[in-house]
Design a protein around this motif. Sequence first.
Motif, PDB file in Angstrom:
ATOM      1  N   GLN A  92     -11.647 -74.772  -2.475  1.00 46.46           N
ATOM      2  CA  GLN A  92     -11.721 -74.832  -1.021  1.00 46.46           C
ATOM      3  C   GLN A  92     -10.480 -74.157  -0.464  1.00 46.46           C
ATOM      4  O   GLN A  92      -9.375 -74.365  -0.968  1.00 46.46           O
ATOM      5  N   TRP A  93     -10.663 -73.377   0.581  1.00 41.87           N
ATOM      6  CA  TRP A  93      -9.533 -72.832   1.324  1.00 41.87           C
ATOM      7  C   TRP A  93      -9.419 -73.638   2.602  1.00 41.87           C
ATOM      8  O   TRP A  93     -10.414 -73.892   3.286  1.00 41.87           O
ATOM      9  N   GLU A  94      -8.202 -74.044   2.911  1.00 43.52           N
ATOM     10  CA  GLU A  94      -7.959 -74.904   4.063  1.00 43.52           C
ATOM     11  C   GLU A  94      -6.827 -74.338   4.910  1.00 43.52           C
ATOM     12  O   GLU A  94      -5.935 -73.658   4.403  1.00 43.52           O
ATOM     13  N   PHE A  95      -6.863 -74.627   6.210  1.00 42.81           N
ATOM     14  CA  PHE A  95      -5.791 -74.231   7.127  1.00 42.81           C
ATOM     15  C   PHE A  95      -5.273 -75.472   7.830  1.00 42.81           C
ATOM     16  O   PHE A  95      -5.994 -76.445   8.032  1.00 42.81           O
ATOM     17  N   LYS A  96      -3.989 -75.444   8.202  1.00 43.64           N
ATOM     18  CA  LYS A  96      -3.363 -76.593   8.843  1.00 43.64           C
ATOM     19  C   LYS A  96      -3.568 -76.499  10.356  1.00 43.64           C
ATOM     20  O   LYS A  96      -3.234 -75.486  10.980  1.00 43.64           O
TER      21      LYS A  96
ATOM     22  N   PHE B 235      -5.001 -80.661   7.373  1.00 43.04           N
ATOM     23  CA  PHE B 235      -5.709 -79.522   6.796  1.00 43.04           C
ATOM     24  C   PHE B 235      -7.198 -79.629   7.087  1.00 43.04           C
ATOM     25  O   PHE B 235      -7.798 -80.699   6.942  1.00 43.04           O
ATOM     26  N   GLN B 236      -7.761 -78.500   7.512  1.00 46.32           N
ATOM     27  CA  GLN B 236      -9.191 -78.388   7.795  1.00 46.32           C
ATOM     28  C   GLN B 236      -9.784 -77.347   6.846  1.00 46.32           C
ATOM     29  O   GLN B 236      -9.132 -76.345   6.539  1.00 46.32           O
ATOM     30  N   VAL B 237     -11.011 -77.549   6.407  1.00 42.26           N
ATOM     31  CA  VAL B 237     -11.670 -76.622   5.493  1.00 42.26           C
ATOM     32  C   VAL B 237     -12.224 -75.440   6.277  1.00 42.26           C
ATOM     33  O   VAL B 237     -12.837 -75.612   7.329  1.00 42.26           O
ATOM     34  N   TYR B 238     -11.981 -74.228   5.755  1.00 43.24           N
ATOM     35  CA  TYR B 238     -12.572 -73.037   6.360  1.00 43.24           C
ATOM     36  C   TYR B 238     -14.101 -73.107   6.221  1.00 43.24           C
ATOM     37  O   TYR B 238     -14.608 -73.714   5.266  1.00 43.24           O
ATOM     38  N   PRO B 239     -14.831 -72.453   7.106  1.00 41.22           N
ATOM     39  CA  PRO B 239     -16.283 -72.373   6.928  1.00 41.22           C
ATOM     40  C   PRO B 239     -16.617 -71.698   5.598  1.00 41.22           C
ATOM     41  O   PRO B 239     -15.822 -70.928   5.046  1.00 41.22           O
TER      42      PRO B 239
ATOM     43  N   THR C 110      -2.597 -64.003   4.394  1.00 38.51           N
ATOM     44  CA  THR C 110      -1.694 -63.274   3.506  1.00 38.51           C
ATOM     45  C   THR C 110      -1.310 -64.207   2.366  1.00 38.51           C
ATOM     46  O   THR C 110      -0.774 -65.288   2.599  1.00 38.51           O
ATOM     47  N   PHE C 111      -1.598 -63.780   1.131  1.00 38.95           N
ATOM     48  CA  PHE C 111      -1.453 -64.675  -0.016  1.00 38.95           C
ATOM     49  C   PHE C 111      -0.004 -64.931  -0.422  1.00 38.95           C
ATOM     50  O   PHE C 111       0.319 -66.030  -0.860  1.00 38.95           O
ATOM     51  N   ASP C 112       0.881 -63.945  -0.277  1.00 40.55           N
ATOM     52  CA  ASP C 112       2.262 -64.212  -0.694  1.00 40.55           C
ATOM     53  C   ASP C 112       2.945 -65.223   0.221  1.00 40.55           C
ATOM     54  O   ASP C 112       3.818 -65.966  -0.211  1.00 40.55           O
ATOM     55  N   LYS C 113       2.524 -65.296   1.477  1.00 40.80           N
ATOM     56  CA  LYS C 113       3.082 -66.283   2.412  1.00 40.80           C
ATOM     57  C   LYS C 113       2.184 -67.499   2.578  1.00 40.80           C
ATOM     58  O   LYS C 113       2.601 -68.499   3.159  1.00 40.80           O
ATOM     59  N   MET C 114       0.951 -67.390   2.093  1.00 39.71           N
ATOM     60  CA  MET C 114      -0.057 -68.441   2.272  1.00 39.71           C
ATOM     61  C   MET C 114      -0.113 -68.864   3.740  1.00 39.71           C
ATOM     62  O   MET C 114       0.051 -70.029   4.086  1.00 39.71           O
ATOM     63  N   GLU C 115      -0.372 -67.857   4.601  1.00 39.65           N
ATOM     64  CA  GLU C 115      -0.504 -68.135   6.017  1.00 39.65           C
ATOM     65  C   GLU C 115      -1.580 -67.259   6.644  1.00 39.65           C
ATOM     66  O   GLU C 115      -1.892 -66.187   6.141  1.00 39.65           O
ATOM     67  N   GLU C 116      -2.124 -67.763   7.735  1.00 43.17           N
ATOM     68  CA  GLU C 116      -3.129 -67.035   8.508  1.00 43.17           C
ATOM     69  C   GLU C 116      -2.493 -66.578   9.815  1.00 43.17           C
ATOM     70  O   GLU C 116      -1.770 -67.332  10.464  1.00 43.17           O
ATOM     71  N   THR C 117      -2.783 -65.341  10.184  1.00 45.83           N
ATOM     72  CA  THR C 117      -2.354 -64.824  11.483  1.00 45.83           C
ATOM     73  C   THR C 117      -3.567 -64.200  12.164  1.00 45.83           C
ATOM     74  O   THR C 117      -4.523 -63.781  11.506  1.00 45.83           O
ATOM     75  N   SER C 118      -3.527 -64.164  13.491  1.00 47.03           N
ATOM     76  CA  SER C 118      -4.556 -63.438  14.228  1.00 47.03           C
ATOM     77  C   SER C 118      -3.960 -62.118  14.683  1.00 47.03           C
ATOM     78  O   SER C 118      -2.750 -62.014  14.908  1.00 47.03           O
TER      79      SER C 118
ATOM     80  N   ILE D  31      -0.163 -69.661  10.465  1.00 49.26           N
ATOM     81  CA  ILE D  31      -0.714 -70.994  10.228  1.00 49.26           C
ATOM     82  C   ILE D  31      -0.753 -71.198   8.717  1.00 49.26           C
ATOM     83  O   ILE D  31      -1.237 -70.332   7.980  1.00 49.26           O
ATOM     84  N   THR D  32      -0.253 -72.314   8.242  1.00 49.82           N
ATOM     85  CA  THR D  32      -0.230 -72.609   6.815  1.00 49.82           C
ATOM     86  C   THR D  32      -1.649 -72.737   6.272  1.00 49.82           C
ATOM     87  O   THR D  32      -2.499 -73.395   6.872  1.00 49.82           O
TER      88      THR D  32
END
Length: 185
Positions: free
Chosen positions: A19-23, A28-32, A62-70, A82-83
Amino acid sequence: VHKERQAEQYAEQIMQFVQWEFKDDGNFQVYPRDITILIEKAYTNKDPYAEWEEQDGKYRVTFDKMEETSRDSFDTVLSQGITVRRKLASDDGGLPDNWADMKKGEHFQLVDIPATTQEYKDVDANFRRTHNANSIVKIERVQNPSLYQQYMVKKKHMDEANPAGHQNERTLYHGTSADTLKSIN
């Protein structure tokens, strides 16, 4: 139709093992499902990031930072990172029983197999059947939960895709020089 069915089966298997999740607001919430599959494919392909578009913009994990950006259409970052995290089914169990305990956050571990164990004797006998080895210096088990889970997803997919009795896997052995060990693990 066959390829679509195989892709759907593969997607289901991914969802069983990872599961991939975002904070969001501290939780933490699960991605669709479709985003989880997209992120996991990029991750297993060793891409530096996964990217997708939604109605409200472009997103990148981005996997090296394990974060999501828009991002906007000019690839300008619009939001703070976002973590994100990748959670394996093995985080709740599912690894082989004979594996040694691993520390939290440890990605892989080399474990010496004592010559007195059945595991050592089995590997030794099978290796000698395929190779005329004069001596075996030692046998180590590589424990990598992430690769193990990827293997199990693919194994299940192959088992379902091929008729019963079809040989989907083989045990292969190789030797290597001591100076290349770290680069292949």
